[in-house]
Design an enzyme around this catalytic site. Structure first.
Site, mmCIF file in Angstrom:
data_model
loop_
_atom_site.group_PDB
_atom_site.id
_atom_site.type_symbol
_atom_site.label_atom_id
_atom_site.label_comp_id
_atom_site.label_asym_id
_atom_site.label_seq_id
_atom_site.Cartn_x
_atom_site.Cartn_y
_atom_site.Cartn_z
ATOM 1 N N ARG A 224 -46.914 -38.624 -14.952
ATOM 2 C CA ARG A 224 -46.944 -38.640 -16.408
ATOM 3 C C ARG A 224 -45.683 -39.330 -16.908
ATOM 4 N NH1 ARG A 224 -51.612 -38.103 -16.443
ATOM 5 N NH2 ARG A 224 -52.850 -36.332 -17.154
ATOM 6 N N HIS A 272 -51.911 -47.018 -17.920
ATOM 7 C CA HIS A 272 -52.496 -45.723 -17.530
ATOM 8 C C HIS A 272 -53.899 -45.920 -16.937
ATOM 9 C CE1 HIS A 272 -52.267 -41.132 -18.459
ATOM 10 N NE2 HIS A 272 -53.032 -41.348 -17.402
HETATM 11 C C1 GLV Z 1 -55.218 -39.070 -15.767
HETATM 12 O O1 GLV Z 1 -54.157 -39.273 -16.240
HETATM 13 C C2 GLV Z 1 -55.642 -37.819 -15.231
HETATM 14 O O2 GLV Z 1 -55.045 -36.773 -15.549
HETATM 15 O O3 GLV Z 1 -56.608 -37.813 -14.461
#
Ligand code: GLV
Length: 309
Positions: A224, A272
């Site tokens: 994260r 992401h």
């Molecule tokens: C993506 O960020 C997830 O949590 O799968």
């Protein structure tokens, strides 16, 4: 029984048929067609607004579309008494391993240097390093970390893992707890962060940690954005303590245009996308989770909210 699907980024057109086929006895509803909120037994969600889950009075369990559950725990009204299950499904795991392996190989084979040489039309071989001479450290040995470790071991890298509680993974040295973190970091030429975001791991990728890595190490953050202090990373790159980084997650997403990370020559930025939950395999996994919960069992991915993951 009814399941409600709600996500602003995952496409209902792919998810609803997959869920209907995996859960033939379940009525599948897609937000905003909630109908009577009292009908909803299960909610499969990504980043629901605060208070949304609390507005479903007969909810039996919360299912996260992603592996991370920080998008749920930041809701002050989260119904904490309900089972909360993070996504564990083969598509998400395979995608993450693919991305981690790709980035490890990319940095291991010095592709940033070769790109820089290409831009200057320089034909020059850089000293090769055998995979067993490259020490990779994976932080976080859950579903995703353990799978990545397995593949990296197969590629004959010198792999270690670090986790809160000790794990045993074939072919990899396993370190555990804060007291073993320095020894783990000291042998991580490439550091991969696959930790869950908790109070303990928030901002863990900071200047003090970078200073414990071998000089010229590389950092790959696929956990994260909140794991990383971006200005510490930039300073460590500037000082040469870090050679390079791959960042897939950021404190502010989308990464703001003014961020120096966008154009940093030693940083790979991706939006992401390291791994995505695949509706077909995820629907099968969630069907199994629901069957297990209905039978009073403990499904894979059940979150311990006190632990934070
Ligand atoms: C993506 O960020 C997830 O949590 O799968």
């Amino acid at each position: 029984m009814a399941l409600l699907f709600k996500s602003d980024i995952d496409r209902p057109a792919s998810w609803i048929p997959a869920l209907e086929s995996a859960l033939p006895d379940m009525e599948v509803r897609s937000w905003p067609e909630v109908g009577d909120p009292a009908d909803i037994d299960y909610a499969l969600v990504w980043q629901p607004p605060s208070g949304f889950l609390a507005s479903l009075p007969n909810l039996k369990a919360i299912l996260s579309i992603g592996a991370g559950i920080d998008h749920l725990t930041r809701d002050p009204e989260l119904p904490r008494h309900l089972p909360l299950v993070r996504m564990v499904e083969p598509g998400l795991t395979a995608g993450m391993t693919e991305f981690v392996v790709m980035q490890c190989l990319f940095h291991h084979r010095r592709m940033l240097d070769y790109r820089a040489q290409q831009s200057r039309k320089v034909w020059q071989e850089l000293a090769p390093v055998a995979p067993w001479q490259r020490r990779i450290g994976v932080m976080g040995l859950g579903e995703l970390g353990a799978d990545a470790v397995e593949r990296l071991v197969q590629l004959r890298f010198d792999v270690a893992g670090w986790s809160r509680n000790r794990r045993a993974l074939a072919g990899a040295a396993c370190f555990a707890g804060r007291e073993e973190l320095p020894a783990f970091l000291a042998r991580s030429d490439i550091l991969v962060c696959l930790l869950p975001l908790t109070e303990q791991t928030d901002s863990i990728l900071n200047a003090a940690l970078f200073a414990q890595l071998p000089k010229g190490a590389c950092v790959i953050n696929v956990g994260r954005g909140e794991h990383l202090i971006e200005r510490d990373l930039l300073a460590a790159l500037e000082a040469g303590q870090l050679d390079s980084a791959t960042l897939d997650v950021f404190r502010n997403e989308p990464l703001p245009p003014e961020s120096p990370l966008w154009s940093h020559p030693r940083v790979i930025v991706t939006p992401h996308i390291a791994s995505m939950t695949i509706p077909e395999t995820a629907a099968e996994a969630m069907a199994e989770v629901i069957r297990t919960l209905e039978a009073g069992g403990t499904p894979p991915g059940l979150v311990d909210l006190d632990r934070g993951y």
